[in-house]
Enzyme design. Structure first.
Site, PDB file in Angstrom:
ATOM      1  N   CYS A   2       0.830  -1.187   0.000  1.00 19.14           N
ATOM      2  CA  CYS A   2       0.000   0.000   0.000  1.00 19.14           C
ATOM      3  C   CYS A   2       0.879   1.257   0.000  1.00 19.14           C
ATOM      4  O   CYS A   2       1.867   1.323   0.721  1.00 19.14           O
ATOM      5  CB  CYS A   2      -0.940   0.098   1.191  1.00 19.14           C
ATOM      6  SG  CYS A   2      -2.089  -1.266   1.309  1.00 19.14           S
ATOM      7  N   ARG A  27       4.179  -0.433  -4.679  1.00 15.40           N
ATOM      8  CA  ARG A  27       3.885  -0.952  -3.346  1.00 15.40           C
ATOM      9  C   ARG A  27       2.578  -1.743  -3.289  1.00 15.40           C
ATOM     10  O   ARG A  27       2.262  -2.370  -2.267  1.00 15.40           O
ATOM     11  CB  ARG A  27       3.795   0.205  -2.350  1.00 15.40           C
ATOM     12  CG  ARG A  27       5.056   1.003  -2.231  1.00 15.40           C
ATOM     13  CD  ARG A  27       4.869   2.144  -1.260  1.00 15.40           C
ATOM     14  NE  ARG A  27       4.693   1.645   0.087  1.00 15.40           N
ATOM     15  CZ  ARG A  27       5.683   1.426   0.933  1.00 15.40           C
ATOM     16  NH1 ARG A  27       6.918   1.668   0.572  1.00 15.40           N
ATOM     17  NH2 ARG A  27       5.450   0.971   2.143  1.00 15.40           N
ATOM     18  N   TRP A  75      -2.681  -2.808  -1.715  1.00 14.52           N
ATOM     19  CA  TRP A  75      -2.374  -4.233  -1.848  1.00 14.52           C
ATOM     20  C   TRP A  75      -3.248  -4.908  -0.802  1.00 14.52           C
ATOM     21  O   TRP A  75      -3.033  -4.763   0.401  1.00 14.52           O
ATOM     22  CB  TRP A  75      -0.899  -4.493  -1.569  1.00 14.52           C
ATOM     23  CG  TRP A  75      -0.483  -5.904  -1.835  1.00 14.52           C
ATOM     24  CD1 TRP A  75      -0.074  -6.433  -3.033  1.00 14.52           C
ATOM     25  CD2 TRP A  75      -0.434  -6.977  -0.893  1.00 14.52           C
ATOM     26  NE1 TRP A  75       0.226  -7.766  -2.879  1.00 14.52           N
ATOM     27  CE2 TRP A  75       0.012  -8.128  -1.589  1.00 14.52           C
ATOM     28  CE3 TRP A  75      -0.731  -7.102   0.462  1.00 14.52           C
ATOM     29  CZ2 TRP A  75       0.183  -9.372  -0.969  1.00 14.52           C
ATOM     30  CZ3 TRP A  75      -0.569  -8.341   1.081  1.00 14.52           C
ATOM     31  CH2 TRP A  75      -0.110  -9.458   0.371  1.00 14.52           C
ATOM     32  N   ASN A 101      -1.960   2.091   5.670  1.00 17.37           N
ATOM     33  CA  ASN A 101      -1.089   1.001   5.239  1.00 17.37           C
ATOM     34  C   ASN A 101      -0.754   0.206   6.486  1.00 17.37           C
ATOM     35  O   ASN A 101      -0.300   0.770   7.473  1.00 17.37           O
ATOM     36  CB  ASN A 101       0.183   1.595   4.603  1.00 17.37           C
ATOM     37  CG  ASN A 101       1.254   0.537   4.367  1.00 17.37           C
ATOM     38  OD1 ASN A 101       0.951  -0.639   4.222  1.00 17.37           O
ATOM     39  ND2 ASN A 101       2.503   0.969   4.340  1.00 17.37           N
ATOM     40  N   GLY A 102      -1.003  -1.110   6.444  1.00 13.95           N
ATOM     41  CA  GLY A 102      -0.710  -1.938   7.617  1.00 13.95           C
ATOM     42  C   GLY A 102      -1.860  -2.880   7.890  1.00 13.95           C
ATOM     43  O   GLY A 102      -2.728  -3.085   7.037  1.00 13.95           O
ATOM     44  N   GLU A 487      17.671 -17.913  -6.787  1.00 14.33           N
ATOM     45  CA  GLU A 487      17.293 -16.561  -7.186  1.00 14.33           C
ATOM     46  C   GLU A 487      16.796 -16.545  -8.638  1.00 14.33           C
ATOM     47  O   GLU A 487      15.822 -15.871  -8.965  1.00 14.33           O
ATOM     48  CB  GLU A 487      18.485 -15.615  -6.976  1.00 14.33           C
ATOM     49  CG  GLU A 487      18.287 -14.179  -7.415  1.00 14.33           C
ATOM     50  CD  GLU A 487      17.115 -13.465  -6.763  1.00 14.33           C
ATOM     51  OE1 GLU A 487      16.523 -13.980  -5.815  1.00 14.33           O
ATOM     52  OE2 GLU A 487      16.770 -12.376  -7.253  1.00 14.33           O
ATOM     53  N   LYS A 491      13.085 -15.334  -9.768  1.00 15.39           N
ATOM     54  CA  LYS A 491      12.860 -14.280 -10.775  1.00 15.39           C
ATOM     55  C   LYS A 491      11.855 -14.770 -11.813  1.00 15.39           C
ATOM     56  O   LYS A 491      10.924 -14.062 -12.170  1.00 15.39           O
ATOM     57  CB  LYS A 491      14.159 -13.885 -11.502  1.00 15.39           C
ATOM     58  CG  LYS A 491      15.146 -13.055 -10.741  1.00 15.39           C
ATOM     59  CD  LYS A 491      14.719 -11.650 -10.455  1.00 15.39           C
ATOM     60  CE  LYS A 491      13.892 -11.500  -9.238  1.00 15.39           C
ATOM     61  NZ  LYS A 491      14.458 -11.502  -7.946  1.00 15.39           N
ATOM     62  N   GLU A 494       8.180 -15.221 -10.342  1.00 12.51           N
ATOM     63  CA  GLU A 494       7.421 -14.034  -9.929  1.00 12.51           C
ATOM     64  C   GLU A 494       6.987 -13.144 -11.091  1.00 12.51           C
ATOM     65  O   GLU A 494       5.959 -12.495 -11.008  1.00 12.51           O
ATOM     66  CB  GLU A 494       8.113 -13.242  -8.821  1.00 12.51           C
ATOM     67  CG  GLU A 494       9.364 -12.527  -9.167  1.00 12.51           C
ATOM     68  CD  GLU A 494       9.969 -11.789  -7.960  1.00 12.51           C
ATOM     69  OE1 GLU A 494       9.248 -11.391  -7.046  1.00 12.51           O
ATOM     70  OE2 GLU A 494      11.191 -11.613  -7.966  1.00 12.51           O
ATOM     71  N   HIS A 510      17.963 -37.224  -5.313  1.00 12.55           N
ATOM     72  CA  HIS A 510      17.233 -37.609  -4.091  1.00 12.55           C
ATOM     73  C   HIS A 510      15.733 -37.347  -4.230  1.00 12.55           C
ATOM     74  O   HIS A 510      15.024 -37.268  -3.237  1.00 12.55           O
ATOM     75  CB  HIS A 510      17.818 -36.867  -2.890  1.00 12.55           C
ATOM     76  CG  HIS A 510      19.263 -37.192  -2.664  1.00 12.55           C
ATOM     77  ND1 HIS A 510      19.684 -38.400  -2.179  1.00 12.55           N
ATOM     78  CD2 HIS A 510      20.396 -36.488  -2.933  1.00 12.55           C
ATOM     79  CE1 HIS A 510      21.015 -38.425  -2.128  1.00 12.55           C
ATOM     80  NE2 HIS A 510      21.463 -37.262  -2.588  1.00 12.55           N
ATOM     81  N   LYS A 609       6.146  -4.528  -3.892  1.00 14.05           N
ATOM     82  CA  LYS A 609       7.593  -4.379  -3.723  1.00 14.05           C
ATOM     83  C   LYS A 609       8.012  -4.427  -2.260  1.00 14.05           C
ATOM     84  O   LYS A 609       9.023  -5.011  -1.913  1.00 14.05           O
ATOM     85  CB  LYS A 609       7.996  -3.034  -4.346  1.00 14.05           C
ATOM     86  CG  LYS A 609       9.470  -2.729  -4.267  1.00 14.05           C
ATOM     87  CD  LYS A 609      10.218  -3.480  -5.338  1.00 14.05           C
ATOM     88  CE  LYS A 609      11.701  -3.262  -5.268  1.00 14.05           C
ATOM     89  NZ  LYS A 609      12.405  -4.363  -5.938  1.00 14.05           N
TER      90      LYS A 609
HETATM   91  O1  M6R Z   1      12.786  -5.265   0.699  1.00 16.89           O
HETATM   92  P1  M6R Z   1      13.253  -6.630   1.059  1.00 16.89           P
HETATM   93  O2  M6R Z   1      14.586  -6.950   0.481  1.00 16.89           O
HETATM   94  O3  M6R Z   1      13.220  -6.895   2.528  1.00 16.89           O
HETATM   95  O4  M6R Z   1      12.209  -7.595   0.389  1.00 16.89           O
HETATM   96  C1  M6R Z   1      12.263  -8.977   0.577  1.00 16.89           C
HETATM   97  C2  M6R Z   1      11.393  -9.680  -0.430  1.00 16.89           C
HETATM   98  O5  M6R Z   1      10.061  -9.308  -0.276  1.00 16.89           O
HETATM   99  C3  M6R Z   1      11.829  -9.393  -1.863  1.00 16.89           C
HETATM  100  O6  M6R Z   1      13.168  -9.707  -2.066  1.00 16.89           O
HETATM  101  C4  M6R Z   1      10.972 -10.178  -2.870  1.00 16.89           C
HETATM  102  O7  M6R Z   1      11.223 -11.538  -2.734  1.00 16.89           O
HETATM  103  C5  M6R Z   1      11.231  -9.684  -4.282  1.00 16.89           C
HETATM  104  N1  M6R Z   1       9.989  -9.513  -4.974  1.00 16.89           N
HETATM  105  C6  M6R Z   1      12.072 -10.595  -5.067  1.00 16.89           C
HETATM  106  O8  M6R Z   1      12.252 -10.182  -6.370  1.00 16.89           O
END
Ligand code: M6R
Length: 614
Positions: A2, A27, A75, A101-102, A487, A491, A494, A510, A609
């Protein structure tokens, strides 16, 4: 999670608020809304499901006059994304409007109490109770808005950043925070309010970051006043913003994500700058040097993080154990905070977070702090909650990351972790000076190596076309490259919504190897390192079962080229830095596949984000 924005001044509030919402859309983007106190002193609320652009279309024919307003991009947590649940929320009488927000954890109790007093709610959110409660307190106690907010917040359990405006007072915004970020921008006879500084930067570089349980009393013609919930006045600390506007634009790229991938040679230079001496004989990460004894005497380091930052933490574990011989444990912040972990006063907890606002990471820090640990932060966003909650730390200095999928922050985090390990190793004497200088020189050369990788982006783009319609992907790596595989998989999933899993290559046999058939693409990171031959054996096992192998290999590699179906070459580097060069083609692969599929790369579905709720 948010985005909140507010304005009070002499200019038209609507364009400023809309622009601010666009900047904060990363956000959360499932609904958006705006509240304006119009020139005719009407409190107009416009809101809609969808993005900020949908809100703009919706408001086209409406009265958007007024020099004071608040706006929100959502969000969803409580209540589906629809118009009723979108913010701002009116109070029962429609005299107040509020954005939030929260999460309000005790909202059902508060709602039931208010319902028993005859209030009827219009949404299914946890937010609406706050504005109803504030109005109820104003009316029954005959107090002003600020006092009512203070009294209401004493009853609220949870996390909040809120802002309210009052139909009967066109000269005031009241805003408060607890565990959700809020920044006030101070201009010439005008004030801005936002979840982070990005909507503010083009108007002023003077900002105040609110702390938990602080309330900003923003009144026309008066200086900013900050009070706590008990009405004790706090002198606001005005900070100067270092951000510039061009960092917030796409700069000719179709997406922020692509821009941020291509920025990496420069961002890593920025990250390293000033931290390695000219001769390359010393790494000075001041946060570590200032706390030298703590690091030298640490029996254990625990790293807490989420998502991509957690993957960087895994690389940090390798680096610190390898170079400094200090045991390291890496924890998901969300698990750590709830599992009664053993933490000794001499332990060091490193918290990694791009945004510096991740709720779970923040809570993990608070827990570790309460048990006496020394907390070191690795953040990107300057002045963020985590940066302020830690005892010391290092910024990664890669500039604002807008794309929801983290790219340049990941390589920045790994670079800071490399410098942190090198600093400790040098201080501790666990690395010979020759090896130390070899590593420092190599690290300084990484930005150029990334430029080389990026020159090859067309190869990755072409390859992406072959795999656009794959339904699953497996990513493999060993040692330092295992977190890079995780990672790479994150990527892809997501932003393309293709199911992808990362594994340590040797774990395949395994269980996961049962998944391999002719339709399964396997991305294997097989750069030349100490376990290169072992990785080759793992690739052979995949090929023996007809899997399609895309290998990330070191320049000039012949062995893997003879086995894999496709190869992407990256410059040779020392083993600890392999994830830095290997992760860039994986970012590009995910990006191009997502673009081929027509996905919204910068704002993938269901994500935000900055995850400021748990
Ligand atoms: O702001 P942060 O690094 O604490 O965020 C952690 C995760 O939410 C963030 O890395 C998320 O996994 C990303 N969307 C990955 O691309």
């Amino acid at each position: 999670m948010c985005g909140i924005v507010g304005y009070m001044g002499s200019k038209a509030a609507y364009p400023i608020l809309i622009k601010g919402l666009h900047r904060l859309e990363y956000r959360g983007y499932d609904s958006a809304g705006i509240a304006l106190l119009s020139d005719r002193l009407e409190l107009n609320v416009y809101k809609t499901k969808g993005k900020v652009a949908d809100l703009e279309r919706f408001a086209e024919s409406k009265d958007v006059s007024g020099c004071i307003g608040i706006a929100h991009t959502r969000w969803a947590t409580h209540g589906e994304p629809n118009e009723a649940n979108a913010h701002p929320h009116y109070s029962q009488s429609k005299g107040l409007a509020l954005i939030h927000n929260g999460i309000i954890e005790n909202y059902t109790v508060l709602r039931t109490e208010l319902e028993s007093k005859g209030y009827t709610f219009r949404s299914r959110t946890d937010t609406e109770v706050i504005v109803y409660l504030v109005e109820y307190i104003m009316q029954t106690n005959r107090v002003d808005l600020c006092t009512a907010v203070q009294l209401a917040l004493h009853q609220v359990i949870g996390a909040y950043a809120i802002a309210l405006i009052d139909r009967n007072n066109p000269d005031e915004i009241i805003a408060a925070r607890k565990s959700s970020p809020l920044v006030v921008g101070i201009g010439e006879d005008e004030f801005f309010l936002a979840s982070d500084a990005t909507p503010i930067v083009e108007y002023t570089d003077r900002v105040v970051y609110l702390n938990d349980e602080e309330i900003a009393v923003i009144r026309r013609g008066e200086p900013l006043k900050v009070v706590n919930l008990n009405n004790v006045e706090i002198t606001p600390e005005i900070k100067k913003l270092a951000m510039n506007l061009s960092q917030l634009e796409k700069g000719g790229y179709p997406h922020f994500m692509l821009k941020e991938i291509f920025e990496q040679p420069r961002t890593l230079q920025d990250c390293i700058r000033g931290r390695i001496n000219i001769e390359g004989t010393q790494v000075v990460l001041s946060g570590v040097i200032d706390n030298r004894d703590k690091f030298l005497n640490a029996h254990r380091i625990i790293i807490v993080a989420c998502g991509t930052s957690w993957h960087a933490a895994l690389i940090g574990e390798h680096l610190i154990e390898d170079l400094c011989r200090i045991p390291v444990e890496v924890e998901y912040a969300s698990e750590f905070r709830y599992r009664n972990p053993v933490i000794h006063p001499g332990d060091i907890v490193i918290a990694i977070s791009q945004s510096g606002e991740t709720a779970d990471t923040l809570a993990a820090i608070e827990l570790a702090k309460s048990k006496g640990a020394f907390i070191y932060g690795i953040c990107n966003v300057v002045g963020s909650s985590i940066a302020r909650a830690t005892d010391s730390g290092s910024y990664i200095h890669v500039g604002p990351e807008i794309g929801v999928a983290s790219t340049k922050a990941f390589t920045g985090q790994v670079t800071v972790l490399s410098m942190l390990a090198l600093t400790i190793a040098q201080q501790k004497g666990t690395l010979s000076q020759t090896r130390f200088e070899e590593m420092v020189k190599e690290l300084q050369g990484i930005p150029d190596k990334l430029s080389k990788v990026l020159k090859n982006s067309e190869v990755v783009k072409e390859l992406s076309k072959i795999f656009t319609y794959a339904r699953n992907f497996i990513y493999l790596g060993r040692g330092y490259n295992y977190p890079a595989a995780l990672e790479g998989a994150l990527k892809l999933k997501e932003i393309s919504y293709i199911h992808a899993e990362g594994y340590p290559a040797a774990e395949m046999k395994h269980g996961p190897i049962a998944l391999i058939d002719v339709e399964m693409p396997v991305v294997a990171i097989a750069t030349t390192d100490s376990i290169y031959e072992k990785t080759i054996s793992n690739i052979q096992e995949i090929k023996a079962r007809q899997g399609k192998v895309i290998a990330i290999v070191s320049e000039g590699d012949e062995m893997v080229r003879g086995i894999a179906d496709y190869c992407i070459e990256v410059p040779r580097t020392l083993e600890p830095f392999a994830p830095l060069v290997a992760s860039v083609p994986l970012q590009l692969l995910a990006y191009y596949i997502a673009v081929n599929k027509g996905r919204n790369v910068d704002q993938p579905r269901n994500l935000a984000k900055s995850v400021t709720v748990e």
